[in-house]
Write a protein that holds these residues in place. Structure first.
Motif, mmCIF file in Angstrom:
data_model
loop_
_atom_site.group_PDB
_atom_site.id
_atom_site.type_symbol
_atom_site.label_atom_id
_atom_site.label_comp_id
_atom_site.label_asym_id
_atom_site.label_seq_id
_atom_site.Cartn_x
_atom_site.Cartn_y
_atom_site.Cartn_z
ATOM 1 N N VAL A 170 22.773 -48.816 69.937
ATOM 2 C CA VAL A 170 23.489 -48.761 71.647
ATOM 3 C C VAL A 170 23.689 -47.768 72.083
ATOM 4 N N LEU A 171 24.285 -46.153 71.468
ATOM 5 C CA LEU A 171 24.513 -45.571 72.456
ATOM 6 C C LEU A 171 23.011 -44.996 73.726
ATOM 7 N N GLU A 172 22.459 -45.552 72.900
ATOM 8 C CA GLU A 172 21.089 -45.234 73.391
ATOM 9 C C GLU A 172 20.778 -46.313 74.795
ATOM 10 N N GLN A 173 21.064 -47.729 74.636
ATOM 11 C CA GLN A 173 20.731 -47.970 75.210
ATOM 12 C C GLN A 173 21.926 -48.476 76.657
ATOM 13 N N LEU A 174 23.187 -47.529 75.965
ATOM 14 C CA LEU A 174 24.114 -47.551 77.035
ATOM 15 C C LEU A 174 23.836 -46.463 78.163
ATOM 16 N N MET A 175 23.325 -45.407 77.624
ATOM 17 C CA MET A 175 22.900 -44.746 78.687
ATOM 18 C C MET A 175 22.062 -44.361 79.541
ATOM 19 N N ARG A 176 21.393 -45.457 79.285
ATOM 20 C CA ARG A 176 19.545 -46.365 80.798
ATOM 21 C C ARG A 176 20.107 -47.449 81.113
ATOM 22 N N HIS A 177 19.723 -47.104 82.097
ATOM 23 C CA HIS A 177 19.388 -48.500 83.564
ATOM 24 C C HIS A 177 18.297 -48.478 83.981
ATOM 25 N N PRO A 178 17.654 -49.391 83.935
ATOM 26 C CA PRO A 178 16.295 -49.768 84.254
ATOM 27 C C PRO A 178 16.289 -48.900 86.333
ATOM 28 N N LEU A 179 16.867 -49.426 86.510
ATOM 29 C CA LEU A 179 16.445 -48.878 87.881
ATOM 30 C C LEU A 179 16.501 -47.630 87.719
ATOM 31 N N THR A 180 17.579 -46.295 87.400
ATOM 32 C CA THR A 180 17.502 -45.434 87.306
ATOM 33 C C THR A 180 16.532 -44.956 86.720
ATOM 34 N N ASP A 181 15.509 -45.137 85.679
ATOM 35 C CA ASP A 181 14.224 -44.981 85.316
ATOM 36 C C ASP A 181 13.398 -45.306 86.499
ATOM 37 N N ALA A 182 13.487 -45.977 87.292
ATOM 38 C CA ALA A 182 12.765 -46.018 88.838
ATOM 39 C C ALA A 182 12.948 -45.445 89.121
ATOM 40 N N GLY A 183 14.188 -45.044 89.397
ATOM 41 C CA GLY A 183 14.988 -44.321 90.666
ATOM 42 C C GLY A 183 14.239 -41.957 90.164
ATOM 43 N N ILE A 184 13.788 -41.615 88.625
ATOM 44 C CA ILE A 184 12.695 -40.396 88.670
ATOM 45 C C ILE A 184 11.660 -40.987 88.917
ATOM 46 N N GLU A 185 11.360 -42.249 88.260
ATOM 47 C CA GLU A 185 10.032 -41.773 88.852
ATOM 48 C C GLU A 185 9.319 -41.934 89.789
ATOM 49 N N LYS A 186 10.079 -42.253 91.029
ATOM 50 C CA LYS A 186 9.726 -42.134 92.526
ATOM 51 C C LYS A 186 10.651 -40.935 92.977
ATOM 52 N N PHE A 187 11.274 -40.499 92.266
ATOM 53 C CA PHE A 187 11.845 -39.064 92.788
ATOM 54 C C PHE A 187 10.590 -37.832 92.539
ATOM 55 N N LEU A 188 10.084 -37.865 90.589
ATOM 56 C CA LEU A 188 8.915 -37.275 90.559
ATOM 57 C C LEU A 188 7.410 -37.080 91.567
ATOM 58 N N SER A 189 7.635 -38.495 91.880
ATOM 59 C CA SER A 189 6.209 -38.633 92.383
ATOM 60 C C SER A 189 6.357 -38.283 93.802
ATOM 61 N N ASP A 190 7.464 -38.105 94.737
ATOM 62 C CA ASP A 190 7.646 -37.592 95.969
ATOM 63 C C ASP A 190 7.212 -36.155 95.667
ATOM 64 N N TRP A 191 8.375 -35.374 94.982
ATOM 65 C CA TRP A 191 8.478 -34.109 94.188
ATOM 66 C C TRP A 191 6.753 -33.362 94.291
ATOM 67 N N ASN A 192 6.153 -33.983 93.964
ATOM 68 C CA ASN A 192 4.471 -33.647 93.611
ATOM 69 C C ASN A 192 3.653 -33.597 94.657
ATOM 70 N N LYS A 193 4.152 -34.150 95.359
ATOM 71 C CA LYS A 193 3.647 -35.180 97.118
ATOM 72 C C LYS A 193 3.882 -33.306 98.316
ATOM 73 N N ILE A 194 5.004 -32.816 97.386
ATOM 74 C CA ILE A 194 5.536 -32.066 98.886
ATOM 75 C C ILE A 194 4.844 -31.204 98.865
ATOM 76 N N ALA A 195 4.296 -30.615 100.171
ATOM 77 C CA ALA A 195 3.904 -29.678 100.408
ATOM 78 C C ALA A 195 4.214 -28.328 99.965
ATOM 79 N N PRO A 196 3.863 -27.190 98.997
ATOM 80 C CA PRO A 196 3.596 -25.776 98.591
ATOM 81 C C PRO A 196 4.050 -24.988 99.636
#
Ligand code: G3P
Length: 215
Positions: A189-215
């Motif tokens: 339950v502690l683990e469930q309290l920390m998580r939210h699907p929109l947080t996971d989706a947001g991290i995934e999007k930021f990560l994918s955009d970060w990888n597209k930024i030109a060096p």
């Protein structure tokens, strides 16, 4: 609000402690059995791990036996709270043990009347079980609201309401909204309290955009 980890697994308790979510620990015979280790060994180990109360439940039924076992268990560490089911003998035992300055937790509480008697006996903590009431089509959270309201009428009551049989994040949040002093939480339950699907989706999007930024 206090978080009591409902576990006898050292790794889970340490992980909760690192997150600041181990204000205490609660165990019962079922949890000790799952750990696959001996009662005394487990309780001593957990009590050395955290500063807060560690609820340890002896299995005996007469008041005399509970008192004898309670004194023994309380001698294992200063932060042990002797956990005792709400029965007539349990109430007698809590009255004696709390009179000796031993911390007690009354468990298997399913009604406001039982909560009131536990407070009168001098219990340090009570554990009303919300999940098991929900399981039989009664509202566990209504019980918590009633107990909190009842205790608030009597400022002399210093028994803390620690909601038990917590099955998910909603029980935790509703306990906080009702003004309970704490909750017993399985590590899942502690683990469930920390998580939210929109947080996971947001991290995934930021990560994918970060990888597209030109060096
Ligand atoms: O703290 C009491 C708890 O361990 C009982 O939970 O899920 O077996 O009703 P549950």
């Amino acid at each position: 609000m206090k978080f009591f980890v409902d576990s006898a697994e050292t790794e889970e308790i340490q992980a909760a402690k690192r997150l600041g979510l181990a204000d205490g620990v609660t165990t019962n015979p079922t949890i000790i059995l799952k750990s696959g280790r001996g009662f005394e060994t487990v309780i001593r180990e957990i009590a050395a791990l955290i500063d807060g109360p560690v609820a340890a439940e002896p299995v005996c039924s007469s008041a005399d036996e509970i008192i004898r076992e309670g004194r023994l268990i309380a001698s294992w560490a200063e932060n042990v709270s002797v956990k005792i089911p709400l029965t007539r003998d349990g109430l007698e035992a809590v009255r004696v043990l709390s009179g000796e300055g031993i911390s007690t937790t009354m468990t298997l509480i399913f009604s406001p009347a039982q909560a009131l008697l536990a407070a009168k006996a001098g219990a340090s903590f009570i554990c009303p079980f919300v999940g098991r009431l929900d399981d039989v089509s009664h509202s566990g959270m209504d019980l918590i609201a009633e107990i909190v309201a009842l205790f608030s009428n009597y400022p002399g009551i210093d028994t803390e309401v620690i909601v038990a049989s917590v099955r998910g994040p909603a029980h935790v949040i509703e306990s906080a909204m009702a003004g309970a002093d704490g909750v017993t939480v399985p590590y899942t339950v502690l683990e469930q309290l920390m998580r939210h699907p929109l947080t996971d989706a947001g991290i995934e999007k930021f990560l994918s955009d970060w990888n597209k930024i030109a060096p």
